[in-house]
Design a protein around this motif. Structure first.
Motif, PDB file in Angstrom:
ATOM      1  N   ALA A 366       0.836  -1.220   0.195  1.00 41.38           N
ATOM      2  CA  ALA A 366      -0.059  -0.121   0.065  1.00 41.38           C
ATOM      3  C   ALA A 366       0.968   1.203  -0.197  1.00 41.38           C
ATOM      4  CB  ALA A 366      -0.894   0.113   1.135  1.00 41.38           C
ATOM      5  N   ALA A 367       1.829   1.206   0.713  1.00 44.92           N
ATOM      6  CA  ALA A 367       2.821   2.408   0.899  1.00 44.92           C
ATOM      7  C   ALA A 367       3.327   2.549  -0.491  1.00 44.92           C
ATOM      8  CB  ALA A 367       4.106   2.145   1.912  1.00 44.92           C
ATOM      9  N   GLU A 368       3.779   1.556  -1.166  1.00 40.78           N
ATOM     10  CA  GLU A 368       4.732   1.553  -2.651  1.00 40.78           C
ATOM     11  C   GLU A 368       3.629   2.570  -3.378  1.00 40.78           C
ATOM     12  OE1 GLU A 368       5.813  -1.100  -6.355  1.00 40.78           O
ATOM     13  OE2 GLU A 368       6.098  -1.766  -4.137  1.00 40.78           O
ATOM     14  N   ALA A 369       2.256   2.041  -3.469  1.00 36.70           N
ATOM     15  CA  ALA A 369       1.183   2.644  -4.188  1.00 36.70           C
ATOM     16  C   ALA A 369       1.159   4.057  -4.042  1.00 36.70           C
ATOM     17  CB  ALA A 369       0.080   2.086  -4.261  1.00 36.70           C
ATOM     18  N   SER A 370       1.087   4.530  -2.882  1.00 35.93           N
ATOM     19  CA  SER A 370       1.106   5.957  -2.167  1.00 35.93           C
ATOM     20  C   SER A 370       2.126   6.658  -2.490  1.00 35.93           C
ATOM     21  CB  SER A 370       0.706   5.740  -0.823  1.00 35.93           C
ATOM     22  OG  SER A 370       0.370   6.853  -0.192  1.00 35.93           O
ATOM     23  N   LEU A 371       3.305   6.113  -2.544  1.00 38.58           N
ATOM     24  CA  LEU A 371       4.470   6.794  -2.888  1.00 38.58           C
ATOM     25  C   LEU A 371       4.689   7.086  -4.359  1.00 38.58           C
ATOM     26  CD1 LEU A 371       6.907   5.288  -0.316  1.00 38.58           C
ATOM     27  CD2 LEU A 371       6.543   7.573  -0.198  1.00 38.58           C
ATOM     28  N   ALA A 372       4.315   6.068  -5.063  1.00 39.86           N
ATOM     29  CA  ALA A 372       4.081   6.317  -6.451  1.00 39.86           C
ATOM     30  C   ALA A 372       3.352   7.283  -6.986  1.00 39.86           C
ATOM     31  CB  ALA A 372       3.990   5.000  -7.266  1.00 39.86           C
ATOM     32  N   GLY A 387       6.097  -8.281  10.648  1.00 41.36           N
ATOM     33  CA  GLY A 387       6.960  -9.361   9.843  1.00 41.36           C
ATOM     34  C   GLY A 387       7.759  -9.004   8.573  1.00 41.36           C
ATOM     35  N   ALA A 388       7.055  -7.756   8.183  1.00 40.16           N
ATOM     36  CA  ALA A 388       7.397  -7.378   6.557  1.00 40.16           C
ATOM     37  C   ALA A 388       8.903  -6.785   6.607  1.00 40.16           C
ATOM     38  CB  ALA A 388       6.833  -6.121   6.400  1.00 40.16           C
ATOM     39  N   THR A 389       9.598  -6.760   5.372  1.00 40.18           N
ATOM     40  CA  THR A 389      10.738  -6.265   5.279  1.00 40.18           C
ATOM     41  C   THR A 389      10.599  -5.218   4.057  1.00 40.18           C
ATOM     42  OG1 THR A 389      11.384  -7.559   3.288  1.00 40.18           O
ATOM     43  CG2 THR A 389      12.000  -8.379   5.329  1.00 40.18           C
ATOM     44  N   PHE A 390      11.677  -4.168   4.167  1.00 38.57           N
ATOM     45  CA  PHE A 390      11.334  -2.794   3.478  1.00 38.57           C
ATOM     46  C   PHE A 390      12.396  -2.409   2.275  1.00 38.57           C
ATOM     47  CE2 PHE A 390       9.750  -2.675   7.889  1.00 38.57           C
ATOM     48  CZ  PHE A 390       8.298  -2.352   7.540  1.00 38.57           C
ATOM     49  N   ASP A 391      13.257  -3.333   2.110  1.00 39.73           N
ATOM     50  CA  ASP A 391      14.242  -3.011   1.002  1.00 39.73           C
ATOM     51  C   ASP A 391      13.714  -2.749  -0.322  1.00 39.73           C
ATOM     52  OD1 ASP A 391      17.174  -3.769   2.257  1.00 39.73           O
ATOM     53  OD2 ASP A 391      15.765  -4.963   3.449  1.00 39.73           O
ATOM     54  N   GLU A 392      12.689  -3.778  -0.797  1.00 39.83           N
ATOM     55  CA  GLU A 392      12.285  -3.408  -1.957  1.00 39.83           C
ATOM     56  C   GLU A 392      11.346  -2.087  -2.244  1.00 39.83           C
ATOM     57  OE1 GLU A 392       9.207  -5.677  -5.358  1.00 39.83           O
ATOM     58  OE2 GLU A 392       9.846  -6.631  -3.390  1.00 39.83           O
ATOM     59  N   LEU A 393      10.664  -1.722  -1.093  1.00 45.86           N
ATOM     60  CA  LEU A 393       9.984  -0.603  -0.918  1.00 45.86           C
ATOM     61  C   LEU A 393      10.813   0.743  -1.161  1.00 45.86           C
ATOM     62  CD1 LEU A 393       7.326   1.184  -0.550  1.00 45.86           C
ATOM     63  CD2 LEU A 393       7.602   0.894   2.127  1.00 45.86           C
ATOM     64  N   VAL A 394      11.843   0.762  -0.285  1.00 50.71           N
ATOM     65  CA  VAL A 394      12.902   1.654  -0.382  1.00 50.71           C
ATOM     66  C   VAL A 394      13.586   1.868  -1.606  1.00 50.71           C
ATOM     67  CG1 VAL A 394      15.127   2.635   0.790  1.00 50.71           C
ATOM     68  CG2 VAL A 394      13.026   1.777   2.134  1.00 50.71           C
ATOM     69  N   ALA A 417      16.987  -0.286   5.994  1.00 48.36           N
ATOM     70  CA  ALA A 417      16.562  -0.205   4.500  1.00 48.36           C
ATOM     71  C   ALA A 417      17.049   1.088   3.854  1.00 48.36           C
ATOM     72  CB  ALA A 417      15.269  -0.618   4.298  1.00 48.36           C
ATOM     73  N   LEU A 418      16.783   2.197   4.539  1.00 46.54           N
ATOM     74  CA  LEU A 418      17.051   3.427   3.828  1.00 46.54           C
ATOM     75  C   LEU A 418      18.381   3.458   3.808  1.00 46.54           C
ATOM     76  CD1 LEU A 418      14.522   5.593   5.892  1.00 46.54           C
ATOM     77  CD2 LEU A 418      14.702   5.416   3.243  1.00 46.54           C
ATOM     78  N   ALA A 419      19.497   3.018   4.945  1.00 41.75           N
ATOM     79  CA  ALA A 419      20.769   3.350   4.977  1.00 41.75           C
ATOM     80  C   ALA A 419      21.401   2.113   3.750  1.00 41.75           C
ATOM     81  CB  ALA A 419      21.214   2.860   6.190  1.00 41.75           C
ATOM     82  N   ARG A 420      20.693   1.187   3.405  1.00 40.37           N
ATOM     83  CA  ARG A 420      21.406   0.604   2.464  1.00 40.37           C
ATOM     84  C   ARG A 420      21.017   0.832   1.038  1.00 40.37           C
ATOM     85  NH1 ARG A 420      19.721  -3.514   6.104  1.00 40.37           N
ATOM     86  NH2 ARG A 420      17.722  -3.757   5.374  1.00 40.37           N
ATOM     87  N   HIS A 421      19.791   1.615   0.908  1.00 38.75           N
ATOM     88  CA  HIS A 421      19.258   1.756  -0.667  1.00 38.75           C
ATOM     89  C   HIS A 421      19.294   3.283  -0.827  1.00 38.75           C
ATOM     90  CE1 HIS A 421      18.818  -2.398  -1.034  1.00 38.75           C
ATOM     91  NE2 HIS A 421      18.191  -2.562   0.096  1.00 38.75           N
ATOM     92  N   ALA A 422      19.400   4.023   0.268  1.00 41.63           N
ATOM     93  CA  ALA A 422      18.922   5.632   0.057  1.00 41.63           C
ATOM     94  C   ALA A 422      19.702   6.364   1.185  1.00 41.63           C
ATOM     95  CB  ALA A 422      17.561   5.924   0.009  1.00 41.63           C
ATOM     96  N   PRO A 423      21.079   6.192   1.132  1.00 44.88           N
ATOM     97  CA  PRO A 423      21.798   6.770   1.994  1.00 44.88           C
ATOM     98  C   PRO A 423      21.952   8.044   1.993  1.00 44.88           C
ATOM     99  CG  PRO A 423      23.327   5.751   0.401  1.00 44.88           C
ATOM    100  CD  PRO A 423      21.911   5.231   0.105  1.00 44.88           C
ATOM    101  N   GLU A 424      21.607   8.941   1.057  1.00 41.15           N
ATOM    102  CA  GLU A 424      21.857  10.117   0.716  1.00 41.15           C
ATOM    103  C   GLU A 424      20.582  10.695   1.310  1.00 41.15           C
ATOM    104  OE1 GLU A 424      19.384   8.568  -2.375  1.00 41.15           O
ATOM    105  OE2 GLU A 424      21.242   8.031  -1.649  1.00 41.15           O
TER     106      GLU A 424
END
Length: 489
Positions: A366-372, A387-394, A417-424
């Motif tokens: 749901a968050a992915e659709a909203s962010l898009a 139990g979710a993970t957030f890497d794909e979403l970020v 997840a942000l540190a891994r995929h959006a550190p800036e």
């Protein structure tokens, strides 16, 4: 029969009243014993004591209802059937005991299906990880525009068992068709359900702590297609939904109908130059297409609809058309529909920044659709991850992020997840889980935002670590934005 009802919530209390009204002896069990449970128990037992239902039992209550609090694990002696509320896990000790005793466990939706009369309304079912409530309410609006007597029921908040047993009573006009929202929990416990037509809107990991695996979760969602008579509606962009159609055992002649945000092929509904078009329910679907509505007809006055709400409208239109609804009613129903609060709800524009409440985005899909739906975003996220993970979403959303403000118990998972995929991307981590944290979160988001940006509450998590429900979380966000508005003026 002696029927044990598991859970004292809305659906459990509804089932208890209905079953007692049919003469069953009912025991309601709940593991909680707090003020909320005691109040619900008192209300139910008071109802029983007034003789509002027929039937007798050995409890002193004419309706035959007793309530047992503080023990949801032990199977009451003599139980013939267990009716569970949706949230109870299949691994619950109560159900293990029922299986050992040879006692069936079903849900309130299953009971409602079994109790339908000979002239019962058809069911049009909707499930999916996200978009269920919006789609069901769109569908009900379209059906009403056709002049049909209908109601949105099920997981949307109105217990379907109450509606089924109330059909045509006291001179009321019987329903022609019901728009039924069904959760994966409800479908798990409804083995006999056979809808007229049904849709699975999308599939993404959710409630895996309940189902145990993505495969089990998808299988429960797919139950909605079993025995469909006219149409199985699937999402062309989500191949998993089409695979569920292929796996379903349906009635002879039932068709697979796709919906897509692109140009539709035969047996699909889609979008062409700002129009919703139908190439499924037309005489020559190889060569013809029927205009249904304009994209602008979807919740008019609320701005350009987000892509996922266009998809929801197409799914609702497909189910309505499967029931024989005219194209004009699709248009009129979409125009009359108004989204519920906390679903991509515009709160205010302050200092050139737009504030959007999508507190209902309680999972990553749901968050992915909203962010898009927005170009430059300051994202407020966090809560219970379930139990979710957030890497794909970020990864998918990183290019849109101006900044992130994290709240809630499991915010560290998103931060990592942000540190891994959006550190800036700048991140503000609020180390607090009290309800007042939302006001601080909005202030921090405002500090990060620039004119033209959107501050978006799309938590990707459940709310119960900080708030009673996602509605209260959204209300807190709106209140904090209004504080900004007051200062701005």
């Amino acid at each position: 029969m002696h029927i044990t009802v598991a859970g004292l919530g809305v659906s459990g209390s509804s089932a208890a009243r209905a079953l007692a009204g049919l003469g069953a002896r009912v025991t309601v069990v709940d593991g909680g014993d707090g003020d909320k449970q005691r109040a619900a128990a008192a209300e139910l037992e008071e109802w029983a004591a007034t003789g509002s239902a027929s039937g007798t039992g050995g409890t002193g209550h004419r309706a035959g209802i007793t309530v047992r609090l503080g023990d949801g694990d032990t199977l009451p002696e003599g139980t013939d059937l267990v009716v569970t509320s949706p949230g109870w896990k299949p691994t619950s000790p109560l159900f293990t005991a029922a299986a050992a005793a040879g006692v069936d466990v079903v849900g309130d939706v299953e009971i409602a299906w079994r109790l339908r009369g000979p002239d019962a309304a058809a069911w049009l079912g909707v499930t999916g990880t996200n978009g269920k409530t919006t789609t069901v309410r769109m569908l009900a609006s379209i059906l009403e525009a056709e002049g049909l007597h209908t109601m949105a029921v099920g997981n949307i908040g109105t217990p379907i068992i109450d509606v089924v047993l109330g059909q045509g009573k006291d001179g009321a006009r019987p329903y022609d068709v019901l728009a039924v929202e069904l959760s994966s929990y409800q479908l798990h416990w409804a083995p006999s359900l056979r809808a007229h037509s049904a849709a699975v809107l999308n599939l993404a990991p959710d409630h895996l702590d309940w189902h145990g695996s993505m495969q089990a979760y998808a299988a429960d969602k797919g139950r909605i297609y079993e025995g469909n008579t006219v149409a199985c509606v699937y999402n062309v962009a989500d191949k998993a939904t089409e695979e569920l159609v292929r796996a379903a055992d349906v009635e002879e002649g039932c068709r697979a109908i796709g919906f897509t945000l692109g140009t539709p092929g035969p047996s699909q509904l889609g979008v062409v130059e700002g129009l919703l078009v139908d190439r499924a329910f037309v005489e020559n679907r190889q060569k013809q297409a029927q205009e249904l509505a304009e994209v602008a007809d979807i919740a008019p006055g609320s701005g350009t609809p987000a892509p996922h709400n266009i998809a929801n409208a197409l799914a609702a239109a497909a189910l309505a058309r499967a029931f024989g609804v005219r194209p004009a009613a699709v248009r009129d129903g979409l125009r009359a529909f108004h989204p519920d609060a906390h679903r991509i709800q515009h709160i205010a524009d302050v200092g050139g920044v737009t504030y959007i409440d999508d507190s209902k985005a309680t999972n990553t899909h749901a968050a992915e659709a909203s962010l898009a739906a927005y170009e430059h975003i300051v994202w407020i996220a966090g809560g219970l991850a379930k139990g979710a993970t957030f890497d794909e979403l970020v990864q998918k959303s990183a290019a849109r992020l101006r900044g992130v403000v994290l709240i809630g118990a499991d915010r560290a998972l998103i931060r990592e997840a942000l540190a891994r995929h959006a550190p800036e991307v700048p991140v503000v981590d609020l180390d607090r889980t009290d309800t007042g944290a939302m006001s601080q979160a909005v202030r921090e988001a405002t500090r990060l935002a620039e004119p033209g940006d959107t501050v978006l509450l799309a938590p990707a998590c459940a709310s119960m670590d900080m708030f009673v429900n996602y509605n209260k979380r959204g209300d807190a966000f709106a209140d904090a934005v209004r504080e900004l508005t007051a200062r701005d003026h």
